[in-house]
Design a protein around this motif. Structure first.
Motif, PDB file in Angstrom:
ATOM      1  N   MET A 278      43.955  36.227  31.061  1.00  0.00           N
ATOM      2  CA  MET A 278      44.166  37.630  31.413  1.00  0.00           C
ATOM      3  C   MET A 278      43.031  38.171  32.275  1.00  0.00           C
ATOM      4  O   MET A 278      43.257  38.915  33.239  1.00  0.00           O
ATOM      5  N   LEU A 279      41.805  37.799  31.947  1.00  0.00           N
ATOM      6  CA  LEU A 279      40.659  38.298  32.716  1.00  0.00           C
ATOM      7  C   LEU A 279      40.612  37.693  34.111  1.00  0.00           C
ATOM      8  O   LEU A 279      40.131  38.326  35.057  1.00  0.00           O
ATOM      9  N   LEU A 280      41.100  36.467  34.246  1.00  0.00           N
ATOM     10  CA  LEU A 280      41.179  35.856  35.575  1.00  0.00           C
ATOM     11  C   LEU A 280      42.149  36.636  36.461  1.00  0.00           C
ATOM     12  O   LEU A 280      41.852  36.936  37.619  1.00  0.00           O
ATOM     13  N   ILE A 281      43.298  36.995  35.900  1.00  0.00           N
ATOM     14  CA  ILE A 281      44.271  37.799  36.653  1.00  0.00           C
ATOM     15  C   ILE A 281      43.687  39.178  36.968  1.00  0.00           C
ATOM     16  O   ILE A 281      43.820  39.693  38.088  1.00  0.00           O
ATOM     17  N   ALA A 282      43.041  39.793  35.976  1.00  0.00           N
ATOM     18  CA  ALA A 282      42.450  41.118  36.178  1.00  0.00           C
ATOM     19  C   ALA A 282      41.419  41.088  37.301  1.00  0.00           C
ATOM     20  O   ALA A 282      41.381  42.001  38.146  1.00  0.00           O
ATOM     21  N   ALA A 283      40.579  40.057  37.333  1.00  0.00           N
ATOM     22  CA  ALA A 283      39.551  39.952  38.376  1.00  0.00           C
ATOM     23  C   ALA A 283      40.185  39.802  39.755  1.00  0.00           C
ATOM     24  O   ALA A 283      39.713  40.379  40.739  1.00  0.00           O
ATOM     25  N   PHE A 284      41.253  39.024  39.827  1.00  0.00           N
ATOM     26  CA  PHE A 284      41.934  38.833  41.113  1.00  0.00           C
ATOM     27  C   PHE A 284      42.516  40.156  41.617  1.00  0.00           C
ATOM     28  O   PHE A 284      42.354  40.519  42.791  1.00  0.00           O
ATOM     29  N   ILE A 285      43.191  40.884  40.732  1.00  0.00           N
ATOM     30  CA  ILE A 285      43.785  42.173  41.122  1.00  0.00           C
ATOM     31  C   ILE A 285      42.699  43.161  41.520  1.00  0.00           C
ATOM     32  O   ILE A 285      42.822  43.890  42.518  1.00  0.00           O
ATOM     33  N   GLU A 286      41.616  43.188  40.735  1.00  0.00           N
ATOM     34  CA  GLU A 286      40.543  44.141  41.002  1.00  0.00           C
ATOM     35  C   GLU A 286      39.875  43.886  42.347  1.00  0.00           C
ATOM     36  O   GLU A 286      39.548  44.822  43.078  1.00  0.00           O
ATOM     37  N   ALA A 287      39.676  42.604  42.680  1.00  0.00           N
ATOM     38  CA  ALA A 287      38.975  42.277  43.918  1.00  0.00           C
ATOM     39  C   ALA A 287      39.853  42.434  45.153  1.00  0.00           C
ATOM     40  O   ALA A 287      39.387  42.884  46.206  1.00  0.00           O
ATOM     41  N   TYR A 288      41.137  42.079  45.034  1.00  0.00           N
ATOM     42  CA  TYR A 288      41.976  42.003  46.223  1.00  0.00           C
ATOM     43  C   TYR A 288      43.016  43.117  46.334  1.00  0.00           C
ATOM     44  O   TYR A 288      43.649  43.255  47.378  1.00  0.00           O
ATOM     45  N   TRP A 289      43.191  43.925  45.295  1.00  0.00           N
ATOM     46  CA  TRP A 289      44.163  45.012  45.365  1.00  0.00           C
ATOM     47  C   TRP A 289      43.542  46.366  45.022  1.00  0.00           C
ATOM     48  O   TRP A 289      43.648  47.319  45.790  1.00  0.00           O
ATOM     49  N   SER A 290      42.889  46.427  43.856  1.00  0.00           N
ATOM     50  CA  SER A 290      42.386  47.716  43.390  1.00  0.00           C
ATOM     51  C   SER A 290      41.413  48.363  44.356  1.00  0.00           C
ATOM     52  O   SER A 290      41.397  49.590  44.515  1.00  0.00           O
ATOM     53  N   SER A 291      40.580  47.556  45.029  1.00  0.00           N
ATOM     54  CA  SER A 291      39.538  48.104  45.893  1.00  0.00           C
ATOM     55  C   SER A 291      40.061  48.576  47.241  1.00  0.00           C
ATOM     56  O   SER A 291      39.320  49.215  47.999  1.00  0.00           O
ATOM     57  N   MET A 292      41.307  48.273  47.568  1.00  0.00           N
ATOM     58  CA  MET A 292      41.856  48.701  48.851  1.00  0.00           C
ATOM     59  C   MET A 292      42.052  50.217  48.864  1.00  0.00           C
ATOM     60  O   MET A 292      42.538  50.795  47.890  1.00  0.00           O
ATOM     61  N   SER A 293      41.715  50.834  49.994  1.00  0.00           N
ATOM     62  CA  SER A 293      41.842  52.286  50.099  1.00  0.00           C
ATOM     63  C   SER A 293      43.090  52.721  50.862  1.00  0.00           C
ATOM     64  O   SER A 293      43.456  53.899  50.823  1.00  0.00           O
ATOM     65  N   TRP A 294      43.760  51.789  51.552  1.00  0.00           N
ATOM     66  CA  TRP A 294      44.903  52.203  52.376  1.00  0.00           C
ATOM     67  C   TRP A 294      46.173  52.521  51.578  1.00  0.00           C
ATOM     68  O   TRP A 294      46.950  53.378  52.002  1.00  0.00           O
ATOM     69  N   PRO A 295      46.461  51.864  50.404  1.00  0.00           N
ATOM     70  CA  PRO A 295      47.701  52.221  49.702  1.00  0.00           C
ATOM     71  C   PRO A 295      47.629  53.648  49.146  1.00  0.00           C
ATOM     72  O   PRO A 295      46.595  54.074  48.623  1.00  0.00           O
ATOM     73  N   ALA A 296      48.714  54.372  49.253  1.00  0.00           N
ATOM     74  CA  ALA A 296      48.770  55.718  48.683  1.00  0.00           C
ATOM     75  C   ALA A 296      48.644  55.639  47.169  1.00  0.00           C
ATOM     76  O   ALA A 296      49.047  54.635  46.560  1.00  0.00           O
ATOM     77  N   PRO A 297      48.066  56.658  46.537  1.00  0.00           N
ATOM     78  CA  PRO A 297      47.907  56.619  45.079  1.00  0.00           C
ATOM     79  C   PRO A 297      49.205  56.325  44.332  1.00  0.00           C
ATOM     80  O   PRO A 297      49.198  55.584  43.338  1.00  0.00           O
ATOM     81  N   TRP A 298      50.334  56.872  44.816  1.00  0.00           N
ATOM     82  CA  TRP A 298      51.577  56.647  44.078  1.00  0.00           C
ATOM     83  C   TRP A 298      51.981  55.184  44.088  1.00  0.00           C
ATOM     84  O   TRP A 298      52.612  54.692  43.133  1.00  0.00           O
ATOM     85  N   ILE A 299      51.599  54.475  45.154  1.00  0.00           N
ATOM     86  CA  ILE A 299      51.900  53.036  45.204  1.00  0.00           C
ATOM     87  C   ILE A 299      51.091  52.291  44.144  1.00  0.00           C
ATOM     88  O   ILE A 299      51.601  51.414  43.444  1.00  0.00           O
ATOM     89  N   LYS A 300      49.816  52.659  44.016  1.00  0.00           N
ATOM     90  CA  LYS A 300      48.971  52.002  43.013  1.00  0.00           C
ATOM     91  C   LYS A 300      49.409  52.363  41.598  1.00  0.00           C
ATOM     92  O   LYS A 300      49.383  51.527  40.684  1.00  0.00           O
ATOM     93  N   TYR A 301      49.833  53.603  41.405  1.00  0.00           N
ATOM     94  CA  TYR A 301      50.327  53.995  40.088  1.00  0.00           C
ATOM     95  C   TYR A 301      51.616  53.240  39.745  1.00  0.00           C
ATOM     96  O   TYR A 301      51.822  52.816  38.600  1.00  0.00           O
ATOM     97  N   LEU A 302      52.474  53.080  40.732  1.00  0.00           N
ATOM     98  CA  LEU A 302      53.716  52.333  40.509  1.00  0.00           C
ATOM     99  C   LEU A 302      53.411  50.875  40.159  1.00  0.00           C
ATOM    100  O   LEU A 302      53.973  50.329  39.205  1.00  0.00           O
ATOM    101  N   ALA A 303      52.504  50.267  40.933  1.00  0.00           N
ATOM    102  CA  ALA A 303      52.114  48.884  40.648  1.00  0.00           C
ATOM    103  C   ALA A 303      51.478  48.782  39.266  1.00  0.00           C
ATOM    104  O   ALA A 303      51.751  47.837  38.504  1.00  0.00           O
ATOM    105  N   GLY A 304      50.625  49.765  38.920  1.00  0.00           N
ATOM    106  CA  GLY A 304      50.001  49.765  37.600  1.00  0.00           C
ATOM    107  C   GLY A 304      51.019  49.892  36.489  1.00  0.00           C
ATOM    108  O   GLY A 304      50.930  49.208  35.464  1.00  0.00           O
ATOM    109  N   GLY A 305      52.008  50.769  36.666  1.00  0.00           N
ATOM    110  CA  GLY A 305      53.047  50.925  35.649  1.00  0.00           C
ATOM    111  C   GLY A 305      53.837  49.648  35.443  1.00  0.00           C
ATOM    112  O   GLY A 305      54.166  49.272  34.304  1.00  0.00           O
TER     113      GLY A 305
END
Length: 326
Positions: A278-305
């Motif tokens: 689980m932590l390996l997946i979390a690290a991958f998402i955090e490094a390559y998705w979470s830190s991106m600033s271009w996606p609109a917040p609603w997109i990140k909330y949808l992905a998070g949900g």
């Protein structure tokens, strides 16, 4: 070296390897699991290379080549079986184990999330309370990481924007360190796990409350929405595994404490195997998705949900059609 002497020196090894191959080809799994098989296979390959180099008879070279080819097939079949075993554990064994330890998981989740929520609300209402958990320089660093004007969210200012792989490694080491600290400290009669669950809950809550209070929630919450499903749940499960160790020492039942601890360790290590995944997946998402600033917040909330829903379904439903592991 003459061929006859070479054969006399190694004939017993070849015969033993051929016997093992015959058992493997009959699906003798206990033989497949032997740790010496790969070493024996490499030895056969070495003997084949020597026989070719020294110009030994084609009969000997062909015999060794047949052994090497059969060994190659069994070696990679075994590795394929190992991958299938790992996949089965991730998809069924791990969620079954988590459900089997639901009492410890419930206690761990209650402590962690209650402290997080309580501290977040307290800091939001009384901003100065953040300094009871974080030093001023840490608060300043957090503000810089989640400044809405930053090109990369959640990344320290001193790191370049092209260093995602560096951050990936950092997140893995940091998160795994927290998880093992929470787990291993359960040997202190469970008190260590309780402490780290409470401490990490307070820490995360203080950061969330402070950033929301100063208006940085628009960057902080979309950032954590994705990887939080795996990371926060993994911390809870690591805490549950540590509590299981502590409970084995406090209440061993009819077993000796040593035997109870051994049994608890065997089962809790299974939980920690899933935590690492689980932590390996979390690290991958955090490094390559979470830190991106271009996606609109609603997109990140949808992905998070979606990710939270997948994690919940995985842990609550996966593996229900098979028997629970020992």
């Amino acid at each position: 070296m003459k061929q006859s002497l070479f054969e006399n020196l190694h004939q017993a090894d070849w015969q033993r390897f051929a016997t093992r191959l015959t058992l493997l080809e009959k699906n003798a799994r206990t033989i497949t699991a032997s740790e010496t098989f790969s070493l024996d296979y490499r030895r056969i390959c070495q003997h084949l290379a020597l026989a070719r180099e020294r110009g030994y008879s084609s009969y000997l070279v062909d015999s060794l080549q047949q052994l090497a080819l059969r060994g190659h097939q069994q070696l990679y079949r075994h590795r394929s079986n190992q991958l299938m075993t790992m996949l089965t554990f991730v998809l069924a064994g791990f969620p079954r184990r988590v459900r089997a330890e639901w009492r410890f998981v419930a206690v761990s989740a209650l402590l962690f999330f209650a402290c997080m929520l309580g501290m977040g609300l307290l800091v939001h209402a009384v901003p100065a309370m953040v300094y009871s958990v974080l030093a001023p320089e840490q608060v300043h660093q957090m503000q810089g990481m989640y400044d809405p004007g930053s090109r990369r969210i959640g990344v320290p200012a001193e790191r370049g924007s092209g260093e995602d792989w560096v951050m990936f490694g950092y997140y893995i080491m940091n998160n795994i360190g927290i998880a093992f600290q929470t787990y291993a400290s359960g040997l202190l009669l469970g008190l260590g796990s309780l402490f780290f669950l409470v401490y990490n809950g307070l820490l995360i809550g203080a950061v969330a409350g402070h950033l929301t209070q100063i208006g940085y929630g628009q960057t902080f919450w979309p950032f954590v929405a994705g990887h939080g499903a795996f990371e926060l749940t993994a911390i809870v499960i690591a805490g549950a595994a540590g509590l299981k160790l502590g409970w084995a020492l406090l209440a061993p039942g009819r077993m000796t404490r040593a035997l109870a601890l051994r049994n608890a360790a065997r089962q809790s290590v299974q939980m920690m195997g899933g935590v690492m995944f689980m932590l390996l997946i979390a690290a991958f998402i955090e490094a390559y998705w979470s830190s991106m600033s271009w996606p609109a917040p609603w997109i990140k909330y949808l992905a998070g949900g979606i990710l939270w829903s997948l994690v919940a379904a995985w842990l609550l439903l996966a593996g229900k059609n098979t028997h629970a592991p020992d």
